[in-house]
Scaffold this motif. Sequence first.
Motif, PDB file in Angstrom:
ATOM      1  N   SER A 135      -5.902   9.354  33.276  1.00 20.33           N
ATOM      2  CA  SER A 135      -7.009   8.711  32.587  1.00 20.33           C
ATOM      3  C   SER A 135      -6.615   7.418  31.891  1.00 20.33           C
ATOM      4  N   ASN A 136      -5.338   7.044  31.956  1.00 20.44           N
ATOM      5  CA  ASN A 136      -4.891   5.877  31.206  1.00 20.44           C
ATOM      6  C   ASN A 136      -5.701   4.641  31.560  1.00 20.44           C
ATOM      7  N   ILE A 137      -6.246   3.982  30.550  1.00 21.72           N
ATOM      8  CA  ILE A 137      -6.998   2.781  30.848  1.00 21.72           C
ATOM      9  C   ILE A 137      -6.459   1.606  30.055  1.00 21.72           C
ATOM     10  N   THR A 138      -6.567   0.434  30.679  1.00 23.10           N
ATOM     11  CA  THR A 138      -6.065  -0.791  30.086  1.00 23.10           C
ATOM     12  C   THR A 138      -7.208  -1.791  30.045  1.00 23.10           C
ATOM     13  N   ILE A 139      -7.532  -2.261  28.856  1.00 23.08           N
ATOM     14  CA  ILE A 139      -8.566  -3.288  28.736  1.00 23.08           C
ATOM     15  C   ILE A 139      -7.846  -4.612  28.531  1.00 23.08           C
ATOM     16  N   PRO A 140      -7.838  -5.489  29.550  1.00 17.49           N
ATOM     17  CA  PRO A 140      -7.138  -6.752  29.391  1.00 17.49           C
ATOM     18  C   PRO A 140      -8.057  -7.797  28.764  1.00 17.49           C
ATOM     19  N   GLY A 141      -7.459  -8.919  28.358  1.00 20.68           N
ATOM     20  CA  GLY A 141      -8.247 -10.085  27.980  1.00 20.68           C
ATOM     21  C   GLY A 141      -9.058  -9.946  26.714  1.00 20.68           C
ATOM     22  N   LEU A 142      -8.532  -9.237  25.712  1.00 22.14           N
ATOM     23  CA  LEU A 142      -9.222  -9.196  24.428  1.00 22.14           C
ATOM     24  C   LEU A 142      -8.583 -10.248  23.522  1.00 22.14           C
ATOM     25  N   PRO A 143      -9.384 -11.085  22.840  1.00 27.99           N
ATOM     26  CA  PRO A 143      -8.790 -11.995  21.862  1.00 27.99           C
ATOM     27  C   PRO A 143      -8.027 -11.159  20.834  1.00 27.99           C
ATOM     28  N   GLU A 144      -6.885 -11.662  20.369  1.00 31.97           N
ATOM     29  CA  GLU A 144      -6.015 -10.847  19.515  1.00 31.97           C
ATOM     30  C   GLU A 144      -6.708 -10.190  18.324  1.00 31.97           C
ATOM     31  N   PRO A 145      -7.554 -10.940  17.576  1.00 31.59           N
ATOM     32  CA  PRO A 145      -8.216 -10.263  16.438  1.00 31.59           C
ATOM     33  C   PRO A 145      -9.103  -9.099  16.904  1.00 31.59           C
ATOM     34  N   VAL A 146      -9.798  -9.308  18.046  1.00 29.80           N
ATOM     35  CA  VAL A 146     -10.655  -8.236  18.568  1.00 29.80           C
ATOM     36  C   VAL A 146      -9.809  -7.038  18.950  1.00 29.80           C
ATOM     37  N   ALA A 147      -8.685  -7.282  19.609  1.00 27.98           N
ATOM     38  CA  ALA A 147      -7.814  -6.180  20.030  1.00 27.98           C
ATOM     39  C   ALA A 147      -7.373  -5.371  18.823  1.00 27.98           C
ATOM     40  N   ALA A 148      -6.978  -6.068  17.751  1.00 28.01           N
ATOM     41  CA  ALA A 148      -6.513  -5.366  16.557  1.00 28.01           C
ATOM     42  C   ALA A 148      -7.654  -4.558  15.936  1.00 28.01           C
ATOM     43  N   GLU A 149      -8.831  -5.182  15.941  1.00 26.88           N
ATOM     44  CA  GLU A 149     -10.005  -4.526  15.353  1.00 26.88           C
ATOM     45  C   GLU A 149     -10.361  -3.256  16.138  1.00 26.88           C
ATOM     46  N   VAL A 150     -10.417  -3.398  17.462  1.00 27.65           N
ATOM     47  CA  VAL A 150     -10.753  -2.236  18.305  1.00 27.65           C
ATOM     48  C   VAL A 150      -9.701  -1.156  18.141  1.00 27.65           C
ATOM     49  N   ARG A 151      -8.425  -1.576  18.075  1.00 24.67           N
ATOM     50  CA  ARG A 151      -7.369  -0.583  17.919  1.00 24.67           C
ATOM     51  C   ARG A 151      -7.562   0.211  16.630  1.00 24.67           C
ATOM     52  N   ASP A 152      -7.804  -0.498  15.515  1.00 27.10           N
ATOM     53  CA  ASP A 152      -7.974   0.205  14.243  1.00 27.10           C
ATOM     54  C   ASP A 152      -9.166   1.143  14.285  1.00 27.10           C
ATOM     55  N   LEU A 153     -10.238   0.660  14.915  1.00 23.42           N
ATOM     56  CA  LEU A 153     -11.444   1.482  15.019  1.00 23.42           C
ATOM     57  C   LEU A 153     -11.173   2.741  15.841  1.00 23.42           C
ATOM     58  N   LEU A 154     -10.457   2.570  16.963  1.00 27.89           N
ATOM     59  CA  LEU A 154     -10.148   3.716  17.818  1.00 27.89           C
ATOM     60  C   LEU A 154      -9.294   4.715  17.064  1.00 27.89           C
TER      61      LEU A 154
END
Lengths: 165, 454
Positions: A135-154
């Motif tokens: 099930s491993n999924i990779t979401i590429p191409g996130l602007p760095e602040p968005v990536a950090a934000e999504v990570r914290d939310l997850l």
Amino acid sequence: MTLEQRRTGLDAGIEGWQRVSGKLVAVEIAGVLALALLGAAIGAVLLLANPVLGWIVIGADVVVAVIRLVIAPRRVRSIGYVLRADDLVFRRGILFSRLVAVPYGRMQLVDVNRGPVARLLGLAELRLVTAAATSNITIPGLPEPVAAEVRDLLIDRAEERRVGL
Amino acid sequence: MLVWIGGNFRERLVGWIFRLPDAGGDPIDELQRHDLIGPAALIVLGVLIVGVGLFWISWRTSDFRIDRDAVTVRRGVLLRTTRTAKLDRIQGVTISRPFFARLVGAARVEMDVAGHDANVRLEYLSGGAAEELRRDVLRLASGRRAEEGTGGAVEAPVTGPALVTITPGRAIASVLLSETTVVLVLVAAVVIPGMTALGAGPAAAVSFGPVLIAAVTVAGRRIGRNLRFSVVATDDGVRIGAGILSTSNEAVPPGRIHAVRIEQPLLWRPAGWWRVSVNRAGRIGGRRNAELERSIAPVATTAEVLALLPHLVPALREGTPLLQAGMVGTGEGEDFVPAPRRARWLRPVAWRRTGFLLTHDAVLLRGGFLRRHLTIVPIARIQSVALHQGPAERLLAVARIEPHVVSGVVHPRLGLIDRPIAEALFTDLARIGTTARSSDVSHRWAARPEEASA
């Protein structure tokens, strides 16, 4: 099912897709060019030994590279994700399309990776791992602040809804 | 009989023979020539005593403790390690008796926990103590309250009927009727006459020898394993026993099975036999157990499968007609959702069997026309769900669903589903998955509902 529906990728009626950054096209192009250069180099070496084979390799390499360059923007546009109430849904692919739903409680870890070209453009990719290897999924191409934000939310949501295996 | 004795002893004998140093012929003769028999015997004796002494010390310094939530094992002499495993994370408890340990009545207890090299081992206990320990661990893990006043006295073991017992005839016939045998016979039937026609008959027959010997050895080992294989139902899940000289007995509590696949090779169809394999998060090291893990029942009759499955997936308790439809049915019987007719372009024969059934707590994926198979995934164990569509599938408006579960031999997937239905199934699995997980109490399977969530 109408013809129109048949043409669109899988979405299971889910709405509110988030697109990834358009700059990802540049990363894709860089990748295609790097691979094409490698192929051309191999072709050039073969040219010395066997001109016919060498030109065939170079020709095939150029054709493949051009096709990949042409579809690169569409490939990037096909990538989308939605953060729903209980799970994250991810989709990608034009010819072979894939739609995955990962419940927050099932996430075992979240990675943020940055490749060299992506880093220049300020992009990062987010990788989610569950107990299932498939099930491993990779979401590429996130602007760095968005990536950090999504990570914290997850991570927050995974903590709230944590379940066993 | 001889085959399995041969199969089991061969490895040991070969190892024994080749481990001897072969420098200068027979080592005993060498020693005799140099008049070193006495010192050599002393050295051997010394090594033995030190070995036994070290083993005894390490055994004396190991101890374990079980409480309401966890089991803790301490071991090691120079390097002390303490390992604690939470009871609700235990995926199974195995009691194994390696041949030599079995001679003195000792047993090893191993509690499997998901994760690499994460098992809690306890070696060696007396057979009775091992059984008692397992019972306690399972009782505490189940959340069942010990009766007040009995002071934790051991209750009578609650074992149910034997679910799978393999008769010698079935053990042998199932191996002989495997695809390997068929391929071997076909190759022999084609290659040997072919080579004879070319005037090289004897050479062909000789070259075939090693292949045949290997095949017979493998078949012998498989038959041997099947002969002593049993699955027994208990209140705390199933117990799988196997092995002849070295035995192992594994208890798998409910809710620890992430996917079940039952399949029927074409040659087994007249006899009505099935192979049952499962995916589990826990993993036990060792050759024998790797085999054990691969199939929870190497060959079972239809009736045995129907009796066994509800113990593996509690959601199927009332579902015998469903299971029968899943095992041998085609089309729409028992509410199965079949593949659309246009899917025959992709799978001209198997599309008739292809179909799925979504129940409240499990999804059944059916397929295979010649080699029938049925995969059952408890929804509470699904890690994530994927929907796939390739170009040909796009044209036919069908899609493939893949419930992702922990890795193992079973890879649940089902193609050829009508696209809107597949999308609906995807949505349902994602939605039910969330609720099934939060209401899932199988990690404390026997507790009263209000305690289970604690």
